[in-house]
Structure formats: C-alpha cells, structure tokens
Design a protein around this motif. Structure first.
Motif, PDB file in Angstrom:
ATOM      1  N   PRO A   1      -4.882   0.546   2.529  1.00  0.00           N
ATOM      2  CA  PRO A   1      -5.636  -0.405   1.721  1.00  0.00           C
ATOM      3  C   PRO A   1      -6.923   0.176   1.156  1.00  0.00           C
ATOM      4  CG  PRO A   1      -6.123  -0.777   4.016  1.00  0.00           C
ATOM      5  CD  PRO A   1      -5.116   0.340   3.980  1.00  0.00           C
ATOM      6  N   TRP A   2      -7.134   1.459   1.349  1.00  0.00           N
ATOM      7  CA  TRP A   2      -8.411   2.086   1.045  1.00  0.00           C
ATOM      8  C   TRP A   2      -8.614   2.288  -0.452  1.00  0.00           C
ATOM      9  CZ3 TRP A   2      -9.882   1.317   5.685  1.00  0.00           C
ATOM     10  CH2 TRP A   2      -8.980   1.472   6.734  1.00  0.00           C
ATOM     11  N   VAL A   3      -9.867   2.183  -0.904  1.00  0.00           N
ATOM     12  CA  VAL A   3     -10.200   2.437  -2.303  1.00  0.00           C
ATOM     13  C   VAL A   3      -9.781   3.847  -2.686  1.00  0.00           C
ATOM     14  CG1 VAL A   3     -12.094   2.628  -3.956  1.00  0.00           C
ATOM     15  CG2 VAL A   3     -12.094   0.774  -2.255  1.00  0.00           C
ATOM     16  N   LEU A   4     -10.018   4.788  -1.799  1.00  0.00           N
ATOM     17  CA  LEU A   4      -9.532   6.152  -1.972  1.00  0.00           C
ATOM     18  C   LEU A   4      -8.185   6.241  -1.258  1.00  0.00           C
ATOM     19  CD1 LEU A   4     -10.132   9.135  -2.857  1.00  0.00           C
ATOM     20  CD2 LEU A   4     -10.997   9.472  -0.532  1.00  0.00           C
ATOM     21  N   GLU A   5      -7.109   6.342  -2.009  1.00  0.00           N
ATOM     22  CA  GLU A   5      -5.782   6.339  -1.405  1.00  0.00           C
ATOM     23  C   GLU A   5      -5.657   7.453  -0.372  1.00  0.00           C
ATOM     24  OE1 GLU A   5      -3.083   6.599  -4.646  1.00  0.00           O
ATOM     25  OE2 GLU A   5      -3.213   4.467  -5.136  1.00  0.00           O
ATOM     26  N   GLU A   6      -5.093   7.084   0.776  1.00  0.00           N
ATOM     27  CA  GLU A   6      -5.003   8.032   1.886  1.00  0.00           C
ATOM     28  C   GLU A   6      -3.997   9.139   1.627  1.00  0.00           C
ATOM     29  OE1 GLU A   6      -4.228   7.915   6.722  1.00  0.00           O
ATOM     30  OE2 GLU A   6      -4.144   6.083   5.545  1.00  0.00           O
TER      31      GLU A   6
ATOM     32  N   HIS B   1     -15.294   1.516  10.892  1.00  0.00           N
ATOM     33  CA  HIS B   1     -14.015   1.669  10.205  1.00  0.00           C
ATOM     34  C   HIS B   1     -13.271   0.346  10.355  1.00  0.00           C
ATOM     35  CE1 HIS B   1      -9.876   3.286   9.469  1.00  0.00           C
ATOM     36  NE2 HIS B   1     -10.529   4.094   8.663  1.00  0.00           N
ATOM     37  N   PRO B   2     -12.968  -0.355   9.272  1.00  0.00           N
ATOM     38  CA  PRO B   2     -12.409  -1.706   9.384  1.00  0.00           C
ATOM     39  C   PRO B   2     -10.950  -1.689   9.811  1.00  0.00           C
ATOM     40  CG  PRO B   2     -12.466  -1.043   7.086  1.00  0.00           C
ATOM     41  CD  PRO B   2     -13.134   0.054   7.861  1.00  0.00           C
ATOM     42  N   VAL B   3     -10.515  -2.772  10.463  1.00  0.00           N
ATOM     43  CA  VAL B   3      -9.082  -2.950  10.675  1.00  0.00           C
ATOM     44  C   VAL B   3      -8.427  -3.157   9.319  1.00  0.00           C
ATOM     45  CG1 VAL B   3      -9.407  -3.922  12.974  1.00  0.00           C
ATOM     46  CG2 VAL B   3      -9.253  -5.452  10.998  1.00  0.00           C
ATOM     47  N   GLU B   4      -7.172  -2.816   9.236  1.00  0.00           N
ATOM     48  CA  GLU B   4      -6.471  -2.982   7.966  1.00  0.00           C
ATOM     49  C   GLU B   4      -6.230  -4.469   7.702  1.00  0.00           C
ATOM     50  OE1 GLU B   4      -3.277  -0.389   7.090  1.00  0.00           O
ATOM     51  OE2 GLU B   4      -4.093   1.265   8.282  1.00  0.00           O
ATOM     52  N   PRO B   5      -6.292  -4.896   6.432  1.00  0.00           N
ATOM     53  CA  PRO B   5      -6.100  -6.325   6.121  1.00  0.00           C
ATOM     54  C   PRO B   5      -4.650  -6.744   6.352  1.00  0.00           C
ATOM     55  CG  PRO B   5      -6.148  -5.028   4.112  1.00  0.00           C
ATOM     56  CD  PRO B   5      -6.485  -4.086   5.234  1.00  0.00           C
TER      57      PRO B   5
ATOM     58  N   ASN C   1       0.819  -1.213   0.000  1.00  0.00           N
ATOM     59  CA  ASN C   1       0.000   0.000   0.000  1.00  0.00           C
ATOM     60  C   ASN C   1       0.854   1.265   0.000  1.00  0.00           C
ATOM     61  OD1 ASN C   1      -2.413  -1.622   0.271  1.00  0.00           O
ATOM     62  ND2 ASN C   1      -1.854  -1.870   2.430  1.00  0.00           N
ATOM     63  N   ASP C   2       1.973   1.187  -0.741  1.00  0.00           N
ATOM     64  CA  ASP C   2       2.869   2.332  -0.929  1.00  0.00           C
ATOM     65  C   ASP C   2       3.344   2.912   0.395  1.00  0.00           C
ATOM     66  OD1 ASP C   2       2.808   2.235  -3.707  1.00  0.00           O
ATOM     67  OD2 ASP C   2       0.974   3.418  -3.810  1.00  0.00           O
ATOM     68  N   PHE C   3       3.677   2.032   1.335  1.00  0.00           N
ATOM     69  CA  PHE C   3       4.232   2.495   2.599  1.00  0.00           C
ATOM     70  C   PHE C   3       5.733   2.697   2.454  1.00  0.00           C
ATOM     71  CE2 PHE C   3       6.462   1.341   6.567  1.00  0.00           C
ATOM     72  CZ  PHE C   3       6.039   2.404   7.361  1.00  0.00           C
TER      73      PHE C   3
END
Length: 684
Positions: free
Chosen positions: A208-213, A669-673, A178-180
């Motif tokens: 992991p969001w559809v809209l990149e953070e 708000h989901p936990v990150e996968p 996720n581009d970390f």
C-alpha cells in the motif's frame, strides 16, 4: 544521536498454547498431534508448560499476510515488519523486542536460520525462504530449560519441519490488492525406493506504500527421502532469491504536518536484496541399542541492505548506509537416545554434539548516496566456530513424578580480520549451562511443571576484538563479553479436566547479565545493563466438535533494568501484554476458514518511560469452500476494521531536509490497511 535498537537475551511470554493440540516436545522425539473428533488429551512428554507442537491442520486455517506471521502460532510471539517485506521480520516475545531474531533460535528441519555477527543485527532471522504449504509442523520451546538448544535460545526456540510428501500434485494461485501475485507448484512422485518432493514458489507485491515496494521472491525446494530398515535418509536442496525497495519507518512529525503520507517515505532509494542456498543431509536409525540422528548442512547466504533512519543529519550527503553480509555456513548436529531401566526406574538418556562454522567472507558497513558507496565505515572478514556437547537423563520415579536433568557445554572461537587493524584480532569463550525439570502428574488429566536452567547468547564477533570506534578510528571502544548468561525459571500447569478443553498457566522469570545493544549505523555492538523480566502466560484451546477449534492466549510481562541509572529502569521496546483469539473451521460440508484477533500492548520507548508506544490490534479473516477433493477457493480479508495502528514504533533523533537541527521524535511503520486476497488451489 545514533539509531539504536535494543536486543538481548530476551524473556518469554506464554504457556502451552492455543496452538498446541494437547502435544508437546517429548523428551524422546517430537510427537505430532492431530485433532480427530475431540481434543487430544495431554499427549507427549513435555518438560515445561511452555512448549508444544503445531500441526499443518492448524497452520492451513490461520489467515496470515506475510510468511513470517506463521511463527505467531508460538503463543505470545508477535511478528511485525518495519521495512520492506524482504527484510527479516521484527520479533517480540516474553516482554522483549528481539529485534530481527536475537534470542529466538529458529531452525528449519534442524538447520539454523539465525545469523551471528550479521551485517544488520546479531541473530538475524529471515524465513522468507520457507514455503508455508510445505510445512508439516512447528515445534517450539520457550525458556532456558532444554539441553538440546543453545545459542540464541534464551527466549525460545522454534523448529519448522517440512513434509516428506504432498498428496498428489498441488498448484496454488493467489492475487489481491496492491499488485499481489503468488504462485506455487508442488509434487512428490515416487522415485526408486523413495519419494522426491519438489516445490517452486514465486511472489510479487507492491504493497500500500506510496513508493511501490516491488518485492519479488522465488523459492525452490527439492527433497529426496528414502526409508531404511530402521529409519530413513533424506537429502534436501533449497534456494531463495529476493529483492525489494524498503518502506522504512517514518517520523511522526512529517505525517502530522502533511509533509508525507502515512504510507509515505523519506528516502526513495532504500532497498535490499538477499539470497539463501542450502544443502542438508539427514539420517536416523538404530545404533547401539538406541536411536541415532545425524544432520549435516551447508548454506550460502548474502544480503545487501540500504537504509536511512535519520535522513539528513549529514546535510551534505544524507544518512543512508549499506549493510553487507556474505557468508558460508557449515554444521552438523548428532544426537543419540536410549531408553533403559536403572534400579527399576525407567530412564532415557540423550547425548548430543553440535558444530557450526560461519565463514564470513565480508561483513561491511558503508555510507552511501542513492545506493552508491562513498565511505567505508568498517569492512571485516570473520570466522566464528562453535562446538557444543550436551546430555540429559529423564527419570520416571513413579507414576506421578519424573525429572529431567541436563548439562550443556558450548565453546566459541572468533577471528576478525578488520579493515581497521586496531579492531582485528581473535577471541574465545566457553560456557556451561545446567538444566533441571520436574513434572508431577498426570492426575485427573493435570500436570504440574517446575523448570530452571541457564542459557546464553553470543555477542557479535566484531565486538569481542574492537578497540576503537570504526566511525572515526580514534575514540576508544569497549569490548563486549563473547557470551552472556541468562538464568530462567518457570512454574506451570496444564490440564484437560474440562471436557473438550485444554488449559495452561505459566509463571516465568528471566535474568540477564546484560542486554545486547546493536548500533546499526555505527557497526558496533554494546553490552548494556543487567535486566530482569517476569511474566504470566495463560492459554486455552477448545475443540467442542471435530470441525471447530477455538483458542485464546494471554500474556503479561514486566521488564526492568536492575542497576541504578539516572536514565531510568525501563527497557525500550519491552511489550507489556499480548492477547490473541482464534477460530478455525473445517466443516464436512466443504466450508473452511479462520478468524484471528491479535493485540499487543504499549511499550516504553526510552528508559524513563516518558515516551510510550500505542497498542496495536488487528483482526484477520479467511473463508473458503472445497468444491471437490480437487478444487478449493478462498478469500482473505486482512485488517478487517482498517486499523490505523503501527507495526513498530521507535523514539530517536532524525533530521529532515527542511530542518536545521536533529529532532527527537516517534518513528513508526504502519500496519497495512484493509486488504483483500483471493486464492485458488487444485490437486491433481
């Protein structure tokens, strides 16, 4: 229905901790304990079983996904997120949803982090400016029993302490899904008679969001420390800038219908930006037969936050709003300690004064469309100043009995210059808080603790002068009490009678004159109903060999409103049980790592308990190898079992664009996968 977040004087949940290496917060000074060989044995002089110190050795071996999660070394404390990572975390402790920090007094090297009369929530606590590798220790105190802690500390207080130096120069590079990306450089050369510590951190993550953070932050720290004949002197400068796109909670019905993904969004324009720049001067030395410590600090802080929790109840304009906070903070903290004998009894006297002034140039709430303002709900300039004095006397009556008696006084002044003249004005209030602790022991490596004390939190200054609802300028609004009492008690035991192991148990209670309810999209604070909380905390830490530590924490709580109300007596967001289990390994062969199981249970989401959140369980792993004294490589696996649980859950009304009226629903708000990150570090 407005989006409402319950906050308040909190309660607390757990005794000394898996995180406590036999240490504590002594009545004199913090005593940091390092494990060498076997578990240190009941070190320090704590006044309750609910306090301790966590050293850097344990911090380094805990797998954490976010900076805020390092606070989970405090037993029973849960740290989550319901928005973009640049926003302050959500905190849960002792059966309470502390929102973004209300009643968890947090400081870094003694400089307070909590923000009173904040644009987003009372006591707002954002620690994104902290550089984890430079933290030397985390000291915590839970409950209302300590004279040194005041506003926001009814549930607990946490102080992070930075190192004075690092061993050589340090460079760290991290990357992951996720581009970390993250990089850190730190060094501490000798300059003149002292040491100059320099640290620089940059991080970016899309998540992991559809809209990149698109969260980016940069941190800088410069500290100069010089030893003196009887103490030391240090000057610290710190700077943080961050901006992000928000990934706010989403409605369950939209996910169930397939309208949006579990990691999706409703409003793509929610976002935030913040900065914090600080300067502090710290001195300690021998004065008048005792030890004097003095701290002075100044902080420049700003936040722009765009949120939309109810979406399209206003079908024409949407429901997005901006919360804005721009302030300067000035303060000082002076304490003097002196040990002496009276009638043959060893004594220690502590005297202290604290002053803090928040000059809030503007704290505002605006309605927006795609981050463009079209209506001002309220806009205020606020000055808030607190003056505090405290004293405590620690007496050792015999080899087995000692007591600590404390008294604290706090006075507050509020001034509000409101855009709506009816809500302008001034207010003041004061409170006196007695404290008492008795410790029996040690005998057979065991100590008993009995604690009782009064604490408090301040309410939002705007609530102390309000007369009409700023949303319409007409509806009468009730003023809140400036200061709210909290009465706490704790009975605890800690023992090291089992070889290589330390156990602790604490039974606690906390009664509040009123909960604090912040209505974020209306810009108002409401004093809610009286409440009581009760709980039990268990903790164990086992150090069978020098390179292995196993720890476990369990906490149960019961939270209820105490008045009669047809709505019900449950307190929304009050988590009922918390559990954690951790393993930390630092083997002489060069292998190191850690594993952590973390669980927090159900909570009522509305007063009648008809809607409840689901429990959340996560497992994180990290393992690495030291190739020499210079290089180390590690990999982290977070959410090992790819849990589909939630970081946060609310229940309120919202309306989607295709709906004709508001709908009550769960918002989460989901936990990150499952996520993989790799880290390379070098010292030179």
């Amino acid at each position: 229905m407005r989006y409402r977040v319950a906050t308040g004087c909190g309660a607390v949940l757990l005794a000394t901790s898996s995180a406590v290496l036999g240490g504590g917060i002594p009545t004199s000074v913090l005593e940091e304990v390092t494990v060498v060989g076997q578990l240190a044995r009941l070190n320090g002089s704590p006044v309750s079983a609910s306090q301790g110190v966590v050293t850097s050795e344990q911090l380094e071996l805990r797998p954490t996904l976010r900076t805020g999660e390092m606070l989970e070394v405090v037993p029973g404390l849960i740290v989550t997120q319901h928005s973009g990572d640049g926003k302050a975390n959500q905190y849960f402790l002792r059966g309470f949803n502390l929102d973004h920090g209300t009643d968890l007094a947090t400081s870094v090297d003694g400089v307070p982090v909590n923000m009173p009369t904040h644009g987003h929530g009372q006591g707002y606590t954002d620690i994104n400016f902290v550089i984890p590798e430079l933290v030397e220790s985390v000291a915590y105190r839970k409950g209302t029993y300590y004279a040194e802690t005041g506003n926001f500390s009814a549930a607990g207080a946490v102080d992070l302490r930075y190192r004075k130096k690092v061993d050589g120069a340090l460079a760290v590079f991290e990357g992951g899904e996720n581009d970390f990306m993250r990089g850190l450089f730190a060094a501490s050369p000798e300059v003149g008679p002292g040491v100059l510590l320099v640290g620089l951190e940059y991080a970016h993550i899309d998540g992991p969001w559809v809209l990149e953070e698109n969260f980016e932050k940069i941190n800088g720290l410069v500290r100069y420390t010089q030893p003196l004949a009887t103490g030391q002197f240090s000057v610290t400068a710190q700077g943080y800038d961050g901006d992000w796109r928000s990934t706010d909670q989403i409605p369950q019905r939209a996910v169930d219908s397939g309208q949006i993904d579990r990691f999706g969004f409703v409003d793509p324009t929610d976002a935030g930006a913040s900065h914090r720049y600080g300067l502090s001067v710290d001195w300690d030395g021998a004065v008048a037969g005792g030890t004097l410590s003095a701290l002075a600090y100044a902080v420049d802080y700003r936040l722009n936050l765009f949120s939309n929790f109810s979406y399209f109840i206003d079908q024409e304009n949407g429901d997005q709003f901006e919360q804005f906070d721009d302030r300067r903070i000035y303060g000082t903290d002076i304490a003097w300690r002196n040990g002496f004998e009276l009638a043959g009894r060893p004594q220690e006297l502590l005297l202290g004064v604290q002053v803090r002034s928040d000059d809030i140039d503007k704290v505002g709430l605006y309605r927006t469309i795609a981050r463009e303002r079209f209506q001002t709900i309220r806009e205020d300039s606020v000055t808030q100043t607190s003056y505090s004095a405290y004293a405590s006397i620690d007496t050792r009556w015999s080899d087995l009995v000692r007591t600590t008696i404390g008294l604290r006084g706090d006075a507050f002044e509020f001034g509000v210059d409101a855009s709506l003249l009816e809500n302008a004005g001034s207010a003041s209030d004061s409170i006196v808080s007695p404290k008492f602790a008795m410790v029996i022991g040690p005998w057979r490596q065991t100590e008993l603790f009995l604690d009782v004390g009064k604490g408090f939190h301040s309410n939002d200054a705007r609530g102390t002068t309000i007369t009409v609802d700023p949303a319409d300028g007409v509806t009468p609004a009730d003023r809140v009490d400036p200061l709210v009492d909290a009465l706490g008690a704790d009975i605890g035991i800690r023992t090291a009678i089992i070889p290589t192991m330390q156990l602790s148990v604490s039974v606690w209670s906390l009664d509040l004159d009123s909960e604090l309810l912040f209505v974020g999209d209306a810009g108002t604070t409401e004093a809610s109903r009286a409440s009581e909380r009760r709980g039990v905390e268990l903790a164990a830490i086992w150090n069978p060999v020098s390179w292995l530590i196993v720890d476990a924490d369990l906490a149960w709580s019961r939270a209820r409103f105490t008045d009669d109300d047809p709505a019900g007596d449950r307190i929304p967001g009050a988590i009922e049980n918390v559990a954690s289990l951790g393993v930390a390994i630092d083997h002489p062969s060069g292998w190191f790592g850690g594993a952590r199981f973390r669980h927090f249970g159900e909570a009522p989401l509305i007063e009648d308990n008809s809607v409840r959140s689901s429990p959340t369980t996560l497992v994180n792993l990290e393992a690495g190898y030291r190739f020499s004294n210079r290089w180390r490589v590690s990999a982290g696996l977070y959410n090992v079992f790819d849990s589909k649980d939630n970081d946060i859950t609310y229940f309120y009304e919202s309306q989607l664009a295709n709906e004709t009226e508001p709908v009550e629903d769960i918002h989460f708000h989901p936990v990150e996968p499952r996520t993989v990150r790799v880290r390379v570090g070098t010292a030179f």
